[in-house]
Design a protein around this motif. Structure first.
Motif, short mmCIF file in Angstrom:
data_model
loop_
_atom_site.label_atom_id
_atom_site.label_comp_id
_atom_site.label_asym_id
_atom_site.label_seq_id
_atom_site.Cartn_x
_atom_site.Cartn_y
_atom_site.Cartn_z
N UNK A 5 0.82 -1.21 0.00
CA UNK A 5 0.00 0.00 0.00
C UNK A 5 0.85 1.26 0.00
N UNK A 6 1.96 1.27 0.76
CA UNK A 6 2.79 2.46 0.81
C UNK A 6 3.34 2.80 -0.57
N UNK A 7 3.69 1.79 -1.33
CA UNK A 7 4.26 2.00 -2.66
C UNK A 7 3.19 2.40 -3.68
N UNK A 8 2.11 1.66 -3.70
CA UNK A 8 1.07 1.91 -4.69
C UNK A 8 0.39 3.25 -4.43
N UNK A 9 0.12 3.56 -3.18
CA UNK A 9 -0.57 4.82 -2.86
C UNK A 9 0.26 6.02 -3.28
#
Length: 316
Positions: A94-98
């Motif tokens: 999530x940290x990367x995609x967001x």
């Protein structure tokens, strides 16, 4: 050049910030808790500025990205921060995609006005999948498809998160990095054991170990920022391929451990019990990812060999 570095407070981002400022560029580093005015590195002194950003909201980025020359997106929770529980894996993805989606959304909202010329998007050589034996591992080229496993799936989603920027006319370079060796990061975690004569290969030691000196990681990013003909994915790994046993032997030599002393290894079963999937994919397997496209673009490594890289880092 004015560069916005997302993830600029981290290990690689801090080094990149210093390199850009040293050559006279302006750098803005958004973060959740920017330094207050008057503290070292805060404000606009010396071309450096900070801003508040939560890592996922595109709205604050619209103003920050307008009129800048380049964006470097390094945001992502540490892959090796602990056992891959379902919750940790969700945070890693999530940290990367967001962050990538926020960059793409902010650029889209700018409607083509004042768009950055180039976006450097972080990724990793884990994109290619994992091999436990270097002798059987393929040479992974930038045109190869993603492999299987959590790391490969995460990297593929990470890269895709900012892909819409390309359709907007932004030159996008993807950096698939190996293990970055510097005064911090993975090397700092390894050194105490090796200095205590307890360092050795992990598991069989036959797994590929893809590495790069921090100075070459930063140098490659600068090269991609500066070279208009560069676009698409690039392997950021040193030309000298080694397996885990070879890396352990080189690090033992660098810290002055006698060559005749047997090097202990961490058994694979113990690593799997302690770390689960993290051990299976990130410690007991690896990739051979030569930097072919970097070489073809004219970039030269300062530290192409492991012995030279470790000697430089330990001397510092």
């Amino acid at each position: 050049m004015h560069v916005v570095i997302l993830g600029g407070t981290g290990f690689i981002g801090s080094a990149l910030t210093r390199a850009l400022l040293a050559r006279g560029d302006a750098v803005t580093v958004p973060s959740r808790a920017p330094r207050a005015p008057g503290t070292p590195g805060a404000g606009n002194a010396g071309g450096f500025s900070t801003a508040t950003w939560n890592g996922r909201d595109p709205e604050p980025l619209i103003r920050l990205l307008e009129g800048v020359h380049a964006v470097v997106n390094l945001v992502g929770e540490n892959i090796a921060g602990g056992r891959w529980t379902p919750e940790r894996k969700a945070r890693i993805v999530d940290s990367r995609v967001a962050a990538g989606q926020a960059v793409a959304a902010a650029l889209g909202a700018m409607n083509g006005a004042g768009l950055p010329a180039v976006l450097v998007q972080a990724s990793a050589v884990g994109y290619y999948g994992c091999w436990p034996d270097m002798a059987a591992a393929p040479r992974c080229g930038e045109g190869d498809p993603p492999g299987a496993g959590f790391l490969a799936e995460t990297c593929a989603r990470w890269e895709a998160s900012s892909a819409p920027a390309q359709a907007m006319g932004v030159r996008r370079c993807i950096i698939r990095s190996g293990v970055v060796l510097g005064a911090g990061g993975a090397l700092a975690r390894m050194l105490p054991a090796f200095r205590a004569w307890l360092g050795g290969p992990l598991g069989s030691g036959r797994q590929p170990f893809s590495w790069i000196h921090l100075a070459d990681e930063v140098g490659a990013i600068l090269h991609l920022l500066d070279t208009p003909s560069c676009f698409g994915p690039y392997n950021l790994a040193a030309p000298q391929a080694v397996d885990n046993a070879g890396f352990a032997a080189a690090l033992n030599r660098a810290v002055g451990r006698p060559a005749w002393l047997p090097a202990p290894s961490a058994p694979a079963f113990a690593l799997r019990m302690a770390l689960g999937g993290l051990a299976e994919e990130a410690l007991l397997a690896g990739q051979v990812a030569p930097p072919d496209r970097l070489a073809d673009s004219g970039h030269a490594f300062r530290f192409p060999t492991l012995d030279a890289a470790l000697a430089d880092l330990l001397a510092a």
